[in-house]
Design a protein around this motif. Structure first.
Motif, short mmCIF file in Angstrom:
data_model
loop_
_atom_site.label_atom_id
_atom_site.label_comp_id
_atom_site.label_asym_id
_atom_site.label_seq_id
_atom_site.Cartn_x
_atom_site.Cartn_y
_atom_site.Cartn_z
N TRP A 65 4.16 18.07 -9.36
CA TRP A 65 3.74 17.65 -10.08
C TRP A 65 3.47 15.51 -9.02
N GLN A 66 4.64 15.29 -8.40
CA GLN A 66 5.42 14.68 -7.67
C GLN A 66 4.62 14.46 -6.28
N CYS A 67 4.46 14.91 -5.70
CA CYS A 67 4.03 15.13 -4.41
C CYS A 67 2.40 15.90 -4.40
N LEU A 68 2.38 17.09 -5.47
CA LEU A 68 1.00 17.93 -5.58
C LEU A 68 0.71 18.30 -3.80
N ARG A 69 1.75 19.99 -3.85
CA ARG A 69 1.49 20.31 -2.80
C ARG A 69 2.01 22.00 -3.61
N GLU A 70 2.10 22.63 -3.38
CA GLU A 70 1.98 24.11 -4.14
C GLU A 70 3.75 24.39 -3.99
N TRP A 71 4.37 24.47 -4.81
CA TRP A 71 5.59 24.43 -5.49
C TRP A 71 6.27 25.73 -4.34
N GLN A 104 -3.15 8.37 -17.06
CA GLN A 104 -1.99 7.40 -17.74
C GLN A 104 -1.33 8.58 -18.44
N HIS A 105 -2.24 8.05 -19.53
CA HIS A 105 -1.69 8.46 -20.98
C HIS A 105 -1.08 10.60 -21.45
N LEU A 106 -1.92 11.10 -20.62
CA LEU A 106 -2.12 12.39 -21.36
C LEU A 106 -1.75 13.44 -19.92
N GLY A 107 -1.45 12.55 -19.09
CA GLY A 107 -0.61 12.86 -18.13
C GLY A 107 -1.65 14.45 -17.10
N ILE A 108 -2.70 13.92 -16.54
CA ILE A 108 -3.90 14.70 -16.03
C ILE A 108 -3.45 14.44 -14.88
N ARG A 109 -4.21 15.11 -13.93
CA ARG A 109 -4.18 15.66 -12.74
C ARG A 109 -4.85 16.24 -11.79
N GLU A 110 -4.81 15.62 -10.31
CA GLU A 110 -5.95 17.49 -9.88
C GLU A 110 -4.80 18.56 -9.36
N CYS A 111 -5.32 19.79 -9.35
CA CYS A 111 -4.24 21.13 -8.72
C CYS A 111 -5.17 21.01 -6.75
N PRO A 112 -3.94 20.55 -6.25
CA PRO A 112 -3.88 21.14 -5.24
C PRO A 112 -4.89 21.75 -4.49
N GLY A 113 -5.20 23.18 -5.26
CA GLY A 113 -5.41 24.19 -5.25
C GLY A 113 -6.74 24.45 -5.06
N CYS A 114 -7.64 24.55 -6.52
CA CYS A 114 -8.39 24.22 -6.44
C CYS A 114 -9.25 23.37 -7.27
N LYS A 115 -8.98 21.54 -7.21
CA LYS A 115 -9.20 20.12 -7.59
C LYS A 115 -9.66 20.63 -9.04
N SER A 116 -8.75 21.90 -10.10
CA SER A 116 -9.60 21.14 -11.29
C SER A 116 -8.46 20.46 -11.70
N ARG A 117 -8.41 19.66 -13.04
CA ARG A 117 -7.49 19.21 -13.88
C ARG A 117 -6.77 19.53 -14.84
N VAL A 118 -5.47 19.34 -14.24
CA VAL A 118 -4.35 20.17 -14.95
C VAL A 118 -3.76 19.50 -16.17
N MET A 119 -2.88 19.08 -17.12
CA MET A 119 -2.13 18.58 -17.82
C MET A 119 -0.67 19.55 -17.77
N ARG A 120 0.15 18.01 -17.82
CA ARG A 120 1.53 18.56 -17.66
C ARG A 120 1.74 18.41 -19.16
N THR A 121 2.48 19.37 -19.95
CA THR A 121 3.29 19.36 -21.39
C THR A 121 4.37 19.18 -21.13
N ASP A 122 5.35 19.84 -20.08
CA ASP A 122 6.60 19.42 -20.90
C ASP A 122 6.82 18.26 -19.07
N LEU A 123 7.43 17.21 -19.69
CA LEU A 123 7.90 15.86 -18.94
C LEU A 123 8.98 15.94 -17.78
N SER A 124 9.67 16.86 -18.01
CA SER A 124 11.10 17.20 -17.90
C SER A 124 10.41 17.73 -16.66
N ASP A 125 9.82 18.89 -16.47
CA ASP A 125 9.53 19.78 -15.62
C ASP A 125 8.40 19.57 -14.35
N LEU A 126 8.68 19.47 -13.20
CA LEU A 126 7.95 18.97 -12.32
C LEU A 126 6.99 20.12 -11.81
#
Length: 265
Positions: A148-154, A107-129
């Motif tokens: 970051w929004q739909c968790l699919r390849e960009w 919630q606070h550090l901005g961490i989600r699972e990558c849809p490709g490899c399931k590793s945890r990724v942190m978003r540092t730029d909150l203005s970029d999806l």
């Protein structure tokens, strides 16, 4: 070592306030043979029922706080109180601490699972999806980003703050534009207020279900704000006369046309 179902309060414990017989406060209690004690908010629990309730709370990845949850009671309990009142075992203490850290990180550090490899990724730029995954980039030997929004390849070639080009990745701005109005049951005069707002502090979309007062707490940044005028609750309360259940003197803020971006310092 006692399990959750075997934990019982010591009737000689003078630091606890016990509840006898049928009581309206036993909202969590299913084990009526056990002694029930009052939490700081006044509601009664058993060690077993409190443990089970808090475990269910933490099973929600968006939750890292211990809240009562009884209708009209949004009291928050400290971990120290929960640990004492639930008679948590060392294993349960570790379980709860691990879950709280995991949920808070997401919630606070901005961490989600990558849809490709399931590793945890942190978003540092909150203005970029679009978010770069270093693991997938190394494996594929080409730049790999996901939304970051739909968790699919960009897919979109440009930096976007509302949505990517994947079908079904709904823009937050579109949601704010098309959502219906909320019908407040207790707030007087607040007509024409959208049912979904972007938190004025961090941009998280927040829904008001029409019950209780006009103030809400953002689940992401934990800032309380007025759903009607979109000022923080602290700022809204400075405008007199103030009431939790009356429309603000400045009226209902119009539908938002931009998403606030949280500034990281």
């Amino acid at each position: 070592m006692a399990s959750s179902s075997e934990k019982r309060y010591n009737p000689q414990d003078r630091t606890l306030t016990f509840v006898d017989g049928e009581d309206e406060l036993d909202f969590l209690c299913k084990d009526f043979k056990s002694l029930r004690a009052k939490m700081s908010c006044g509601h009664a629990v058993t060690p077993m029922s409190l443990t089970d309730h808090c475990r269910r709370l933490l099973d929600d990845e968006k939750q890292c706080r211990f809240v009562c949850g009884l209708p009209k009671c949004d009291a928050e309990w400290s971990f120290e109180e929960v640990r004492k009142m639930a008679l948590l075992t060392p294993e349960e203490v570790k379980e709860f601490e691990d879950k709280r850290f995991r949920n808070a990180a997401k919630q606070h550090l901005g961490i989600r699972e990558c849809p490709g490899c399931k590793s945890r990724v942190m978003r540092t730029d909150l203005s970029d999806l679009s978010v770069r995954c270093t693991v997938c980039t190394a494996r594929k030997k080409t730049l790999y980003k996901f939304c970051w929004q739909c968790l699919r390849e960009w897919k979109s070639p440009a930096l976007r703050t509302d949505s990517c080009d994947n079908e079904g990745c709904q823009s937050s701005l579109e949601t704010l534009k098309t959502c219906g109005d909320v019908v407040f049951k207790e707030v007087k005069g607040a007509t024409g207020c959208p049912s979904i707002r972007a938190c004025p502090t961090c941009g998280m979309l927040v829904v008001h279900n029409g019950t209780r007062c006009k103030n809400v707490v953002c689940s992401q940044c934990k800032v309380s704000f007025c759903f009607v005028c979109l000022k923080t609750t602290t700022e809204c309360q400075k405008i007199q006369p103030y009431s939790y259940f009356d429309v603000c003197s400045s009226g209902v803020a119009p539908r938002q046309t931009s998403i606030p971006v949280r500034q990281i310092r």
